[in-house]
Design an enzyme around this catalytic site. Structure first.
Site, PDB file in Angstrom:
ATOM      1  N   ALA A 240     -55.013  -5.395 -57.161  1.00  0.00           N
ATOM      2  CA  ALA A 240     -54.314  -4.272 -57.757  1.00  0.00           C
ATOM      3  C   ALA A 240     -54.539  -4.078 -58.917  1.00  0.00           C
ATOM      4  O   ALA A 240     -53.718  -3.363 -59.668  1.00  0.00           O
ATOM      5  CB  ALA A 240     -52.673  -4.549 -57.388  1.00  0.00           C
ATOM      6  N   GLY A 242     -56.640  -2.145 -60.802  1.00  0.00           N
ATOM      7  CA  GLY A 242     -57.090  -0.912 -61.223  1.00  0.00           C
ATOM      8  C   GLY A 242     -55.666  -0.048 -61.072  1.00  0.00           C
ATOM      9  O   GLY A 242     -55.430   0.803 -62.047  1.00  0.00           O
TER      10      GLY A 242
END
Length: 294
Positions: A240, A242
């Protein structure tokens, strides 16, 4: 209010020492189900980073859908725009290796039923301080939401993932595009992040290319160019990172932080997230981000 128009998936996460090659079977050492989806992830990341957030999307009428709704609400996200449709919710099958790398297969489920923003969605978009979009919903729906935000004068942030061709009508409505280096190369056909950044700025007003452990590269049509180093950490799970970056960046920009400060804020949030397992379960709070920034 930050509006997120996007996907909600249940992440089915298998942890392995080494990811299997094509045709290979390996034994995993753990399995978890974790609420995720790029849209839901960005909504939770933004809420935990201190934003007021509304999520606009769909889940199925199954147990996964109920759990995802509950997870979003518990994170402080407004879920009045999360519709329920007959059938299964979206899922993502994720393989995470011992180095923190991952590979992902997404099955859209309820996300695939969204053909465009509803009247309530359009109202939430028009009243937002920022609109976050990704590409896990059908492209016509994403384009319609981006155009609605653009017409209303709302800054539109696009995470172009999963990577795919981007129609001109979408790019014309986007304010800020936030690809990773592979997505930037796929969109522009340009290898090398500096060249890809310049090519992106021919398409949109502002671009941020995330570079993992090498930080992020920023540019705008006004001529500003910045490179922000990553916070050095030992990554456990990058699933997660990004989405955490984008959610935190949207909060920082909505609060009118200077660009450099906003990028440091987002990079710090992403660095904190990769030190924990899972997607929605890994995202840091505002206090954790500020403590890490010192």
């Amino acid at each position: 209010m930050i509006s997120v128009f996007g996907s909600a998936n249940m992440d089915l996460v298998a942890y392995v020492s080494k990811a299997p090659k094509l045709g290979e079977t390996v034994t995993g050492h753990r399995f978890r189900t974790i609420p995720g989806g790029k849209g839901a992830n960005q909504a939770i990341a933004a809420a935990r980073a201190g934003g007021e957030v509304a999520f606009l999307g769909a889940v199925g009428d199954d147990g996964f859908g109920a759990e995802m709704r509950s997870t979003l609400a518990e994170a402080g996200v407004d879920v009045h725009g999360l519709r329920q449709v007959p059938g299964p919710s979206g899922i993502a099958h994720i393989v995470v290796d011992d180095d923190g790398g991952n590979s992902i297969i997404v099955v859209p489920g309820a996300n695939g039923t969204i053909t465009g923003p509803s009247g309530e969605d359009l109202a939430a978009i028009a009243g937002a301080s920022a609109l976050l979009l990704q590409l896990e919903l059908p492209m016509p729906a994403v384009v319609a939401a981006a155009q609605a935000g653009n017409v209303a004068g709302v800054p539109v942030f696009l995470t172009p993932a999963p990577a795919q061709p981007l129609p001109a009508e979408l790019l014309e409505a986007v304010t800020t595009i936030v690809p990773n280096e592979h997505e930037a190369a796929a969109i522009t056909g340009v290898q090398g992040v500096e060249g890809a950044l310049e090519a992106l700025l021919e398409l949109v007003e502002e671009a941020v290319i995330t570079l993992g452990s090498d930080g992020a590269l920023y540019g705008s049509r006004s001529g500003e160019r910045l490179r922000v180093p990553a916070v050095k950490v030992d990554a456990v799970d990058t699933t997660a990172a990004g989405d955490t970056f984008v959610g935190a960046l949207a909060v920082a920009r909505a609060e009118r932080m200077p660009v450099t400060a906003a990028l440091h804020f987002a990079s710090t949030a992403a660095a904190l997230s990769v030190q924990r397992e899972g997607a929605s379960t890994s995202m840091p709070t505002r206090r954790e981000i500020e403590n890490a920034l010192g």
